[in-house]
Design an enzyme around this catalytic site. Sequence first.
Site, PDB file in Angstrom:
ATOM      1  N   LYS A   1      -9.099   3.550  -9.105  1.00 49.21           N
ATOM      2  CA  LYS A   1      -7.900   4.058  -9.778  1.00 49.21           C
ATOM      3  C   LYS A   1      -6.848   2.961  -9.932  1.00 49.21           C
ATOM      4  O   LYS A   1      -6.125   2.921 -10.923  1.00 49.21           O
ATOM      5  CB  LYS A   1      -7.310   5.233  -8.991  1.00 49.21           C
ATOM      6  CG  LYS A   1      -8.102   6.532  -9.126  1.00 49.21           C
ATOM      7  CD  LYS A   1      -7.316   7.700  -8.561  1.00 49.21           C
ATOM      8  CE  LYS A   1      -8.045   9.022  -8.829  1.00 49.21           C
ATOM      9  NZ  LYS A   1      -7.259  10.188  -8.353  1.00 49.21           N
ATOM     10  N   PHE A   2      -6.798   2.061  -8.947  1.00 47.40           N
ATOM     11  CA  PHE A   2      -5.850   0.951  -9.033  1.00 47.40           C
ATOM     12  C   PHE A   2      -6.178   0.057 -10.215  1.00 47.40           C
ATOM     13  O   PHE A   2      -5.293  -0.341 -10.986  1.00 47.40           O
ATOM     14  CB  PHE A   2      -5.870   0.153  -7.733  1.00 47.40           C
ATOM     15  CG  PHE A   2      -5.146  -1.161  -7.821  1.00 47.40           C
ATOM     16  CD1 PHE A   2      -3.769  -1.209  -7.884  1.00 47.40           C
ATOM     17  CD2 PHE A   2      -5.848  -2.364  -7.857  1.00 47.40           C
ATOM     18  CE1 PHE A   2      -3.099  -2.422  -7.974  1.00 47.40           C
ATOM     19  CE2 PHE A   2      -5.192  -3.573  -7.950  1.00 47.40           C
ATOM     20  CZ  PHE A   2      -3.809  -3.599  -8.006  1.00 47.40           C
TER      21      PHE A   2
ATOM     22  N   HIS B   1      -9.064 -14.053  -1.582  1.00 45.38           N
ATOM     23  CA  HIS B   1      -8.646 -12.788  -0.990  1.00 45.38           C
ATOM     24  C   HIS B   1      -9.556 -12.541   0.204  1.00 45.38           C
ATOM     25  O   HIS B   1     -10.777 -12.647   0.079  1.00 45.38           O
ATOM     26  CB  HIS B   1      -8.829 -11.640  -1.987  1.00 45.38           C
ATOM     27  CG  HIS B   1      -7.733 -11.555  -3.009  1.00 45.38           C
ATOM     28  ND1 HIS B   1      -7.287 -12.637  -3.701  1.00 45.38           N
ATOM     29  CD2 HIS B   1      -6.996 -10.485  -3.447  1.00 45.38           C
ATOM     30  CE1 HIS B   1      -6.320 -12.257  -4.536  1.00 45.38           C
ATOM     31  NE2 HIS B   1      -6.123 -10.958  -4.384  1.00 45.38           N
TER      32      HIS B   1
ATOM     33  N   GLU C   1      -8.516  -7.945   3.477  1.00 48.29           N
ATOM     34  CA  GLU C   1      -7.755  -6.778   2.998  1.00 48.29           C
ATOM     35  C   GLU C   1      -8.476  -5.499   3.424  1.00 48.29           C
ATOM     36  O   GLU C   1      -7.862  -4.478   3.707  1.00 48.29           O
ATOM     37  CB  GLU C   1      -7.613  -6.836   1.477  1.00 48.29           C
ATOM     38  CG  GLU C   1      -6.735  -5.745   0.906  1.00 48.29           C
ATOM     39  CD  GLU C   1      -6.568  -5.858  -0.611  1.00 48.29           C
ATOM     40  OE1 GLU C   1      -5.620  -5.260  -1.139  1.00 48.29           O
ATOM     41  OE2 GLU C   1      -7.385  -6.534  -1.275  1.00 48.29           O
TER      42      GLU C   1
ATOM     43  N   HIS D   1      -3.862 -11.741   2.157  1.00 49.89           N
ATOM     44  CA  HIS D   1      -3.936 -10.443   2.868  1.00 49.89           C
ATOM     45  C   HIS D   1      -4.151 -10.615   4.368  1.00 49.89           C
ATOM     46  O   HIS D   1      -3.207 -10.521   5.133  1.00 49.89           O
ATOM     47  CB  HIS D   1      -4.983  -9.508   2.251  1.00 49.89           C
ATOM     48  CG  HIS D   1      -4.637  -9.036   0.887  1.00 49.89           C
ATOM     49  ND1 HIS D   1      -3.480  -8.327   0.628  1.00 49.89           N
ATOM     50  CD2 HIS D   1      -5.265  -9.182  -0.306  1.00 49.89           C
ATOM     51  CE1 HIS D   1      -3.415  -8.056  -0.666  1.00 49.89           C
ATOM     52  NE2 HIS D   1      -4.477  -8.570  -1.258  1.00 49.89           N
TER      53      HIS D   1
ATOM     54  N   ASP E   1       0.924  -7.897  -7.331  1.00 51.26           N
ATOM     55  CA  ASP E   1       0.974  -7.357  -8.701  1.00 51.26           C
ATOM     56  C   ASP E   1       2.322  -6.694  -8.967  1.00 51.26           C
ATOM     57  O   ASP E   1       2.458  -5.472  -8.783  1.00 51.26           O
ATOM     58  CB  ASP E   1      -0.138  -6.319  -8.917  1.00 51.26           C
ATOM     59  CG  ASP E   1      -1.529  -6.904  -8.809  1.00 51.26           C
ATOM     60  OD1 ASP E   1      -1.944  -7.595  -9.739  1.00 51.26           O
ATOM     61  OD2 ASP E   1      -2.194  -6.658  -7.787  1.00 51.26           O
TER      62      ASP E   1
ATOM     63  N   MET F   1       3.696  -5.713 -11.617  1.00 50.95           N
ATOM     64  CA  MET F   1       3.605  -4.613 -12.592  1.00 50.95           C
ATOM     65  C   MET F   1       3.283  -3.292 -11.901  1.00 50.95           C
ATOM     66  O   MET F   1       3.751  -2.232 -12.304  1.00 50.95           O
ATOM     67  CB  MET F   1       2.540  -4.940 -13.644  1.00 50.95           C
ATOM     68  CG  MET F   1       2.445  -3.914 -14.771  1.00 50.95           C
ATOM     69  SD  MET F   1       1.282  -4.418 -16.058  1.00 50.95           S
ATOM     70  CE  MET F   1      -0.295  -4.023 -15.287  1.00 50.95           C
ATOM     71  N   GLN F   2       2.483  -3.340 -10.844  1.00 49.22           N
ATOM     72  CA  GLN F   2       2.066  -2.124 -10.153  1.00 49.22           C
ATOM     73  C   GLN F   2       2.975  -1.723  -8.993  1.00 49.22           C
ATOM     74  O   GLN F   2       3.064  -0.549  -8.670  1.00 49.22           O
ATOM     75  CB  GLN F   2       0.636  -2.273  -9.601  1.00 49.22           C
ATOM     76  CG  GLN F   2      -0.454  -1.918 -10.579  1.00 49.22           C
ATOM     77  CD  GLN F   2      -0.988  -3.124 -11.313  1.00 49.22           C
ATOM     78  OE1 GLN F   2      -0.326  -4.155 -11.318  1.00 49.22           O
ATOM     79  NE2 GLN F   2      -2.144  -3.028 -11.917  1.00 49.22           N
TER      80      GLN F   2
END
Length: 739
Positions: free
Chosen positions: A367-368, A565, A568, A587, A643, A645-646
């Site tokens: 969904k992300f 990354h 996480e 992360h 991010d 934007m998110q």
Amino acid sequence: MSRVKMPEVDEAMRSFAEKVFASEVKDEETRQEISPFDVEDICPISLHEMREHMMLQESSAETEKRKKRLFRLKTIALALPVAQKSATKLSAIDEVISTSPLYQTVPDFQRVQITGDYASGVTVEDFEVVCKGLYRALCIREKNMQQSLQRFPRTPSQYLRSIEGEVWSASDAGPVFTPPAKDGQDPFETGNLPEDLGYHVQMKDGVVYVYGDKAAAARNEPKDLPYPSLEQFVDDMSFLLALIAQGPIKTYTHRRLKFLSSKFQVHEMLNEMDEMKELKNNPHRDFYNCRKVDTHIHAAACMNQKHLLRFIKKSYCVDADRVVYDAKGKQLTLKQVFEQLHLHPYDLTVDSLDVHAGRQTFQRFDKFNAKYNPVGASELRDLYLKTENAIGGEYFATIIKEVGSDLEDAKYQHAEPRLSIYGRSADEWPKLASWFCRHRVYSPNMKWMIQVPRIYDVFRSKNFLPHFGKMLENIFVPVFEATVNPQANKELSVFLRHITGFDSVDDESKHSGHMFSTKSPKPDQWTSEKNPSYTYYIYYMYANILVLNNLRRQRGMNTFLFRPHCGEAGAITHLLAAFMTADNISHGLNLKKSPVLQYLYFLAQIPIAMSPLSNNSLFLEYAKNPLPDFHQKGLMVSLSTDDPMQFHYTKEPLMEEYAIAAQVFKLSTCDMCEIARNSVLQCGLSHEEKAKFLGENYQEEGPHGNDIRKTNVAQIRMAYRYETWCYELNLIVEGLKTD
């Protein structure tokens, strides 16, 4: 030659490592028992068992002999290594800074010391085994960083040489970054590119080899460059896997980390006012005008949602009748695109744009990823957030340049956006370089990185790739060719000057179940539709970056860091692979699950770019984020946005990240300035820029390397961090001393 004899990695250890790995990669939801790497807070090892174990060990005469030797350490005093001296003749911090300028002077402050008999929390025998394990682990990382021209701090290197009885000398090996363009200099200039060498590059078993010509390739005579050893890497990995699952070392590291946390709290209680007094007496500089870098941000989401909405509306006003989209051969104007979506830009709001992550994205990476599609329409993502489309990525370039302009206006903020190379085809690099140069996507406040999504399984299932080796070839061969023959690849060569590192990205919680070993299929034999494991990806990216960096250094070109990354979500083995290969990580949340790795990350001062707001929407509630805990213990953490934007609302998302962390975690001004300084050290800014932003001596560790006039970090804090770090390293030295 080291005087400390290290155990060889035998079949028994490999077998144990395989069992440990197998237990770790099981689905975490179906496992109720404690992971072999975890330690419960209440009881590191069952107290009853630990008492029996220690009583048994203490009964031996040999132990008594060693204990008498260690009894001399009534107080393990601060020991700072000095260059050019062998053995363990070390000096006190007052001697180090006695000749320093006034601004580097460390004011008197209250130090926390432990006095009394030896008390490491484990038996003397176990202590020696623990120290041998930590020593070898640090040696593994030091070797890998030096071979790949990445960074390993000087202080632990000095202690390692002290253990070996050798003289430490500073090395000039390390990363090389492109200095900033001078006034009047064109950052896209092609006239100063080196000459072509005409070498032949060819991938073999997943690693690019460089040959003088095709005939040399046929004879298998590569150029004299360092090439990685898969067998050595797997042996080192097996040793580390066994190490982080051993009971005594888990107990020891758990207790040292508890001590570090408690020690910082006492330090803060005793010295907070003195640190603040230093900052108040520091003219001109405060948190707002000390340099800070967004060390982890994705280019496709580097703008906030309001910025994107405003740009969409502005583009419609200007370009409504412009052909901007190719729908299966049919040319559409911007107005027709919106009509096809039954939308009008005037009616759009940030709510209808729906790019912000919320409660519905928690633990749902699928969904992300869908949030990258404005109003849920992939057409708008292709049009506004891609480098390849009918208008040549013009809108995306314009948005990024506007973000760069905002950073320049803020002056003291920098960012390191990631652009994607997927490895689907070999022409991705030339196309991306062409977009970058054609639109002149440059800002002095931006340094660029390349992210490689781990989505081989997607491409293989659609038959875009015959095997994993082809993906690696598409990712690395064009870069090698541009390095060998820059005149024949001018745009790509210019683009590579602005790149500082590589990132590996995707959802870490997806389990592969494959254990990387010497028996693993070679990349050109990996033809199944199943995705390789995280460690498999990491090793082959590291291996190619190692060869590439050495080749580029020979040619006088900039080199690249590996900054994946990591941690996480998913298995602890991800963090182990990064410890071996990565300059720094993004992360690192799962370090809280493994005290051994967390302690190793502290000893090696591996930078960690943390994004609490991002984690809050995806994997971990904000209040549970380990950032303040890591910071207290002395791990090298920085704050990043991931991010905007998110996750963010304001025009300055990085300041928003700092502000929220300061409020929730009750960070002091000195804490925030220390984290900001860490971000500059961690990032890919050039030596010239770091010297300007942090001070000429920034490469020195401890208070001597801090210029409070530029960083606004108290010298008391720097002295505390350095002394504490040296204390922990010196414990390893003392544990390996021979009578």
